[in-house]
Design an enzyme around this catalytic site. Structure first.
Site, PDB file in Angstrom:
ATOM      1  N   HIS A 103      11.859  77.021  61.197  1.00  0.00           N
ATOM      2  CA  HIS A 103      11.501  78.094  60.263  1.00  0.00           C
ATOM      3  C   HIS A 103      11.069  79.389  60.956  1.00  0.00           C
ATOM      4  O   HIS A 103      10.121  80.058  60.513  1.00  0.00           O
ATOM      5  CB  HIS A 103      10.409  77.618  59.311  1.00  0.00           C
ATOM      6  CG  HIS A 103      10.862  76.585  58.320  1.00  0.00           C
ATOM      7  ND1 HIS A 103      12.153  76.497  57.871  1.00  0.00           N
ATOM      8  CD2 HIS A 103      10.173  75.582  57.688  1.00  0.00           C
ATOM      9  CE1 HIS A 103      12.257  75.497  57.003  1.00  0.00           C
ATOM     10  NE2 HIS A 103      11.079  74.921  56.881  1.00  0.00           N
ATOM     11  N   HIS A 175      10.633  78.937  50.350  1.00  0.00           N
ATOM     12  CA  HIS A 175      10.195  77.543  50.490  1.00  0.00           C
ATOM     13  C   HIS A 175       9.248  77.127  49.357  1.00  0.00           C
ATOM     14  O   HIS A 175       8.259  76.426  49.592  1.00  0.00           O
ATOM     15  CB  HIS A 175       9.511  77.354  51.844  1.00  0.00           C
ATOM     16  CG  HIS A 175       9.608  75.968  52.398  1.00  0.00           C
ATOM     17  ND1 HIS A 175       9.023  74.878  51.783  1.00  0.00           N
ATOM     18  CD2 HIS A 175      10.206  75.483  53.506  1.00  0.00           C
ATOM     19  CE1 HIS A 175       9.244  73.795  52.504  1.00  0.00           C
ATOM     20  NE2 HIS A 175       9.967  74.131  53.556  1.00  0.00           N
ATOM     21  N   GLU A 274      15.710  74.577  48.976  1.00  0.00           N
ATOM     22  CA  GLU A 274      15.854  75.728  49.847  1.00  0.00           C
ATOM     23  C   GLU A 274      17.339  76.072  50.021  1.00  0.00           C
ATOM     24  O   GLU A 274      18.061  75.374  50.714  1.00  0.00           O
ATOM     25  CB  GLU A 274      15.226  75.440  51.207  1.00  0.00           C
ATOM     26  CG  GLU A 274      13.777  74.981  51.139  1.00  0.00           C
ATOM     27  CD  GLU A 274      13.368  74.241  52.392  1.00  0.00           C
ATOM     28  OE1 GLU A 274      13.436  74.847  53.487  1.00  0.00           O
ATOM     29  OE2 GLU A 274      13.013  73.050  52.301  1.00  0.00           O
TER      30      GLU A 274
END
Length: 309
Positions: A103, A175, A274
């Site tokens: 991420h 997210h 996502e």
């Protein structure tokens, strides 16, 4: 409406924007581009929270790992062993997800304060410049993300980014964890294939059929098993649907992205949907490319629609 939500340890102000339209109320933070709150009515018209998050900025600072509602980048999901080669040059990233980069690294976009401006009575545009070398990624990236409610109350998230000096890789997502009411949820995903992973959640490179496996979500099924997997979307109008029988709330997801990461491993429950390019694409030339070169513009859009059944 904009209001002060809190301050960071260095005194930087964090603001919260509230958007309301079509029966939906959304709140977005300038810290991390976080989708802090989404309230929608149930089948009886009762408005309630359907995402997971915190009421104060300190909650996000103390507990960043779940990425509650965060705007994730420069590269969402995982890059194997924290490195990739682009145009013959190796780029090393933080290994903040076990042996891999996750991420966007230690201080990805979810931990940055964004500039914000109203784009309509129902929308806010967040923007920032990610400098060349930030978290190990090449190229200065100028980007903006717009959260906007349409007349039906659907939430549209539009992403746009460009590089001016050097090529880079880009994979942006939100997210949010969705919890539409009490009790079990049923999930449907329009995907005939998924990307199997190894023990550390890195794709093997195979695009495997979902038929005959627990990944076959082409017909809605109760979410009663753990997922942290990318589904290869079939390109239909609706990528996924999440339904809560107890409340009657229905969430639909449409996107321009080729993949959907379904994650059910959060510490407080909820289902993350996502929209994204595939994990580890910079190391997988057979996957859809995430490379953005000077003169090109990265654009992506995801729409979360809300209704009742």
């Amino acid at each position: 409406m904009m209001e002060l939500f809190g301050t960071l340890d260095d005194g930087t102000a964090v603001h919260r924007w509230t958007l309301e339209r079509g029966g939906t109320r959304v709140r977005v933070l300038t810290y991390g581009g976080i989708l802090q709150s989404v309230e929608i009515p149930d089948r009886d018209g009762v408005l309630d929270e359907v995402t997971l998050g915190y009421d104060k900025v300190g909650g996000y600072l103390a507990d960043p790992a779940p990425y509650y509602g965060a705007l994730v980048g420069r590269y969402a999901n995982r890059i194997a062993h924290g490195s990739f080669v682009l145009d013959g040059v190796r780029h090393d990233l933080a290994r903040n997800g076990g042996p891999h980069s996750l991420h966007g690294g230690e201080r990805g976009f979810d931990k940055r304060v964004w500039d914000a401006e109203a784009v309509s009575p129902y929308g806010v545009r967040l923007s920032r410049v990610s400098p060349d070398g930030e978290e190990g990624f090449p190229g200065r990236l100028d980007l903006s993300v717009t959260y906007e409610l349409d007349a039906t109350g659907a939430l549209r998230i539009g992403y746009e980014a460009a590089v001016s000096e050097a090529a880079t890789v880009v994979n942006l997502t939100n997210h949010a964890y969705w919890q539409l009411g009490p009790g079990p949820h049923a999930l449907r995903v329009n995907a005939e294939r998924y990307t199997p992973v190894d023990a550390t959640c890195i794709p093997t490179g195979e695009l495997a059929p979902v038929a005959g496996t627990r990944f076959d979500l082409r017909e809605a099924r109760v979410v009663d098993t753990a997922y942290d997997h990318n589904f290869v979307l079939d390109g239909e109008a609706t990528a996924a649907e999440l339904y809560c029988p107890a409340s009657g709330r229905l969430l639909t997801v449409t996107t321009s992205e080729p993949g959907l990461q379904v994650f059910t491993g959060g510490p407080r429950g909820g289902v993350a949907l996502e929209t994204q390019h595939f994990p580890d694409s910079p190391n997988r030339p057979e996957f859809p490319s995430t490379v953005v070169r000077p003169g090109e513009v990265y654009r992506s859009q995801t729409v979360y629609g809300f209704g009742v059944r």
